[in-house]
Design a protein around this motif. Sequence first.
Motif, PDB file in Angstrom:
ATOM      1  N   MET A 221       0.827  -1.199   0.000  1.00  0.00           N
ATOM      2  CA  MET A 221       0.000   0.000   0.000  1.00  0.00           C
ATOM      3  C   MET A 221       0.869   1.260   0.000  1.00  0.00           C
ATOM      4  SD  MET A 221      -2.918   1.147   2.770  1.00  0.00           S
ATOM      5  CE  MET A 221      -3.668  -0.487   2.680  1.00  0.00           C
ATOM      6  N   ILE A 222       1.959   1.222   0.765  1.00  0.00           N
ATOM      7  CA  ILE A 222       2.873   2.366   0.804  1.00  0.00           C
ATOM      8  C   ILE A 222       3.468   2.613  -0.570  1.00  0.00           C
ATOM      9  CG2 ILE A 222       5.078   3.184   1.720  1.00  0.00           C
ATOM     10  CD1 ILE A 222       4.360   1.728   4.345  1.00  0.00           C
ATOM     11  N   ASP A 223       3.885   1.556  -1.247  1.00  0.00           N
ATOM     12  CA  ASP A 223       4.473   1.695  -2.578  1.00  0.00           C
ATOM     13  C   ASP A 223       3.453   2.233  -3.578  1.00  0.00           C
ATOM     14  OD1 ASP A 223       6.852   0.739  -1.604  1.00  0.00           O
ATOM     15  OD2 ASP A 223       6.550  -1.312  -2.339  1.00  0.00           O
ATOM     16  N   ALA A 224       2.212   1.750  -3.494  1.00  0.00           N
ATOM     17  CA  ALA A 224       1.169   2.211  -4.410  1.00  0.00           C
ATOM     18  C   ALA A 224       0.891   3.695  -4.198  1.00  0.00           C
ATOM     19  CB  ALA A 224      -0.103   1.394  -4.207  1.00  0.00           C
ATOM     20  N   TYR A 225       0.829   4.115  -2.937  1.00  0.00           N
ATOM     21  CA  TYR A 225       0.564   5.530  -2.679  1.00  0.00           C
ATOM     22  C   TYR A 225       1.758   6.389  -3.077  1.00  0.00           C
ATOM     23  CZ  TYR A 225      -1.061   9.819  -0.636  1.00  0.00           C
ATOM     24  OH  TYR A 225      -1.468  11.121  -0.479  1.00  0.00           O
ATOM     25  N   ARG A 226       2.979   5.866  -2.890  1.00  0.00           N
ATOM     26  CA  ARG A 226       4.161   6.621  -3.289  1.00  0.00           C
ATOM     27  C   ARG A 226       4.143   6.875  -4.809  1.00  0.00           C
ATOM     28  NH1 ARG A 226       7.907   3.429  -1.383  1.00  0.00           N
ATOM     29  NH2 ARG A 226       8.056   4.512   0.619  1.00  0.00           N
ATOM     30  N   ARG A 227       3.738   5.875  -5.570  1.00  0.00           N
ATOM     31  CA  ARG A 227       3.638   6.067  -7.027  1.00  0.00           C
ATOM     32  C   ARG A 227       2.591   7.123  -7.355  1.00  0.00           C
ATOM     33  NH1 ARG A 227       4.296   0.413  -6.878  1.00  0.00           N
ATOM     34  NH2 ARG A 227       2.026   0.089  -7.022  1.00  0.00           N
ATOM     35  N   PHE A 228       1.459   7.062  -6.657  1.00  0.00           N
ATOM     36  CA  PHE A 228       0.412   8.066  -6.856  1.00  0.00           C
ATOM     37  C   PHE A 228       0.937   9.465  -6.539  1.00  0.00           C
ATOM     38  CE2 PHE A 228      -2.534  10.696  -4.347  1.00  0.00           C
ATOM     39  CZ  PHE A 228      -3.462  11.040  -5.324  1.00  0.00           C
ATOM     40  N   ALA A 229       1.630   9.599  -5.406  1.00  0.00           N
ATOM     41  CA  ALA A 229       2.129  10.909  -4.982  1.00  0.00           C
ATOM     42  C   ALA A 229       3.201  11.429  -5.940  1.00  0.00           C
ATOM     43  CB  ALA A 229       2.674  10.815  -3.561  1.00  0.00           C
ATOM     44  N   GLU A 230       4.067  10.556  -6.437  1.00  0.00           N
ATOM     45  CA  GLU A 230       5.103  10.981  -7.376  1.00  0.00           C
ATOM     46  C   GLU A 230       4.488  11.484  -8.677  1.00  0.00           C
ATOM     47  OE1 GLU A 230       7.561   7.553  -7.712  1.00  0.00           O
ATOM     48  OE2 GLU A 230       8.712   7.986  -5.880  1.00  0.00           O
ATOM     49  N   LYS A 278       3.783  10.806 -19.781  1.00  0.00           N
ATOM     50  CA  LYS A 278       3.083   9.533 -19.614  1.00  0.00           C
ATOM     51  C   LYS A 278       3.943   8.362 -20.065  1.00  0.00           C
ATOM     52  CE  LYS A 278      -0.965   8.850 -21.161  1.00  0.00           C
ATOM     53  NZ  LYS A 278      -2.145   8.855 -22.049  1.00  0.00           N
ATOM     54  N   GLN A 279       4.585   8.525 -21.194  1.00  0.00           N
ATOM     55  CA  GLN A 279       5.326   7.407 -21.773  1.00  0.00           C
ATOM     56  C   GLN A 279       6.697   7.211 -21.139  1.00  0.00           C
ATOM     57  OE1 GLN A 279       3.770   5.332 -23.786  1.00  0.00           O
ATOM     58  NE2 GLN A 279       1.985   6.671 -23.572  1.00  0.00           N
ATOM     59  N   THR A 280       7.354   8.298 -20.758  1.00  0.00           N
ATOM     60  CA  THR A 280       8.730   8.183 -20.275  1.00  0.00           C
ATOM     61  C   THR A 280       8.822   7.910 -18.786  1.00  0.00           C
ATOM     62  OG1 THR A 280       8.866  10.600 -20.016  1.00  0.00           O
ATOM     63  CG2 THR A 280       9.623   9.659 -22.111  1.00  0.00           C
ATOM     64  N   ARG A 281       8.033   8.588 -17.963  1.00  0.00           N
ATOM     65  CA  ARG A 281       8.138   8.440 -16.506  1.00  0.00           C
ATOM     66  C   ARG A 281       7.018   7.599 -15.910  1.00  0.00           C
ATOM     67  NH1 ARG A 281      11.196  11.407 -13.154  1.00  0.00           N
ATOM     68  NH2 ARG A 281       9.539  11.590 -11.609  1.00  0.00           N
ATOM     69  N   TRP A 282       5.861   7.585 -16.561  1.00  0.00           N
ATOM     70  CA  TRP A 282       4.704   6.927 -15.969  1.00  0.00           C
ATOM     71  C   TRP A 282       4.367   5.587 -16.614  1.00  0.00           C
ATOM     72  CZ3 TRP A 282       0.752  11.567 -15.644  1.00  0.00           C
ATOM     73  CH2 TRP A 282       1.253  12.537 -14.757  1.00  0.00           C
ATOM     74  N   GLU A 283       5.135   5.174 -17.600  1.00  0.00           N
ATOM     75  CA  GLU A 283       4.925   3.882 -18.261  1.00  0.00           C
ATOM     76  C   GLU A 283       3.485   3.728 -18.751  1.00  0.00           C
ATOM     77  OE1 GLU A 283       6.187   1.113 -15.296  1.00  0.00           O
ATOM     78  OE2 GLU A 283       8.299   1.357 -15.804  1.00  0.00           O
ATOM     79  N   GLY A 284       2.958   4.808 -19.322  1.00  0.00           N
ATOM     80  CA  GLY A 284       1.625   4.750 -19.915  1.00  0.00           C
ATOM     81  C   GLY A 284       0.475   5.028 -18.966  1.00  0.00           C
ATOM     82  N   TYR A 285       0.754   5.313 -17.703  1.00  0.00           N
ATOM     83  CA  TYR A 285      -0.323   5.617 -16.742  1.00  0.00           C
ATOM     84  C   TYR A 285      -1.174   6.766 -17.266  1.00  0.00           C
ATOM     85  CZ  TYR A 285      -2.576   7.365 -12.496  1.00  0.00           C
ATOM     86  OH  TYR A 285      -3.500   7.802 -11.570  1.00  0.00           O
ATOM     87  N   ALA A 286      -2.505   6.549 -17.298  1.00  0.00           N
ATOM     88  CA  ALA A 286      -3.410   7.502 -17.944  1.00  0.00           C
ATOM     89  C   ALA A 286      -4.363   8.165 -16.962  1.00  0.00           C
ATOM     90  CB  ALA A 286      -4.210   6.800 -19.038  1.00  0.00           C
ATOM     91  N   GLY A 287      -3.991   8.209 -15.691  1.00  0.00           N
ATOM     92  CA  GLY A 287      -4.910   8.713 -14.680  1.00  0.00           C
ATOM     93  C   GLY A 287      -5.286  10.178 -14.820  1.00  0.00           C
ATOM     94  N   TYR A 288      -4.489  10.960 -15.547  1.00  0.00           N
ATOM     95  CA  TYR A 288      -4.815  12.373 -15.731  1.00  0.00           C
ATOM     96  C   TYR A 288      -5.385  12.671 -17.112  1.00  0.00           C
ATOM     97  CZ  TYR A 288      -2.375  13.331 -11.352  1.00  0.00           C
ATOM     98  OH  TYR A 288      -2.007  13.354 -10.025  1.00  0.00           O
TER      99      TYR A 288
END
Length: 369
Positions: A221-230, A278-288
């Motif tokens: 959970m800590i790791d998941a939230y850290r990714r969200f916060a970053e 998105k592609q370079t730092r977030w590996e395709g994460y599309a949350g925004y």
Amino acid sequence: MKLPRLLRALAIAATALLVGGCSSVAYYAQAAHGQFSLLAQARPLDDWIADPVAADSLKDKLRTVRQVRQFAVTELSLPDNGSYQSYAQLDRPFVLWNVVAAPELSLKAHQWCFPIAGCVDYRGYYSQQAAQQYGAQLKQEGYDVQVVGVPAYSTLGWFNDPVISTFINYPDGELARLIFHELAHQVVYARDDTSFNEGFAVAVEEIGVDRWLAARGDQKMIDAYRRFAERKRDFLALLDKYRDRLEENYESDAAESLKRERKQQIFDDLRAEYAQLKQTRWEGYAGYDRWFAMPLSNAHLALVGAYHDQVPAFKALFAQSRDFADFFSRVKKLADMDKPARHAALGDPLPSPDSGGRKKDRKSERTPL
């Protein structure tokens, strides 16, 4: 609460809710009706957890809410009341929709003012269609407009705010963050000062969720939230970069036609850099992606500073405090000051009227409280 008392309170609170302001009877009527409907649909958490028809996944989330709520009271000194002790299942994705507006060549948010809550930088509707209609009216008047869905809001302690289906499925860290944020609004509220109120609540949520995650000791959970916060930090840094570019454009001596051209190019650049991020730092994460789903405008960026510019100052004040209770006492003293003195004490002087909202000369030292 007896029904007549509730109805009287709703009539008053229609002017107090942080959902914008207006002298229109119709607007206040929809605010009162929306709040009353929300409260009417809320049932105690225990009822939902005992309900054989309710999904097990929902019950697990509601148990997490109870743990978060208890932590908020015992460890963060947040209000011990009936808020987030009930749950409302809505048939819409957001509890309300906020209309945000800014002039064509400025990032200064348009404000709506009303008695009790003062002036705020948005105006809310419980109907998406009504919000869009009002937004269209503002566009005809020449404003840049954004209509954004809101998963939760605070009634500042007027009512016991319920947990809502619009945010119950957030990951546990984000769920805790939201509850800490909204409860913080019940602790301190300064009239006519969105940046102060939101900066304080964001500071409480960030400090609080770090402590809650540490207490849980769940590394996943800590790791998941850290990714969200970053990702959130990356996103805000991106927006700050383009806020600066837009403000420099609007404050320049260029002709308005050229400012409009530059404005469009800046927003195009923002969209392109987001795609690269998105592609370079977030590996395709599309949350925004939803934030970028509509044409970008000044309204998209008008409130970014209001929520985040003062967070470092509040965190510095917390570091000077003995505990949360002491921190809240210091912040309440700030809220009792007039607005210029309050911002100066935080080391965040208000911009001059002709600066377009840009704070160029931040103080490096803060007045001890």
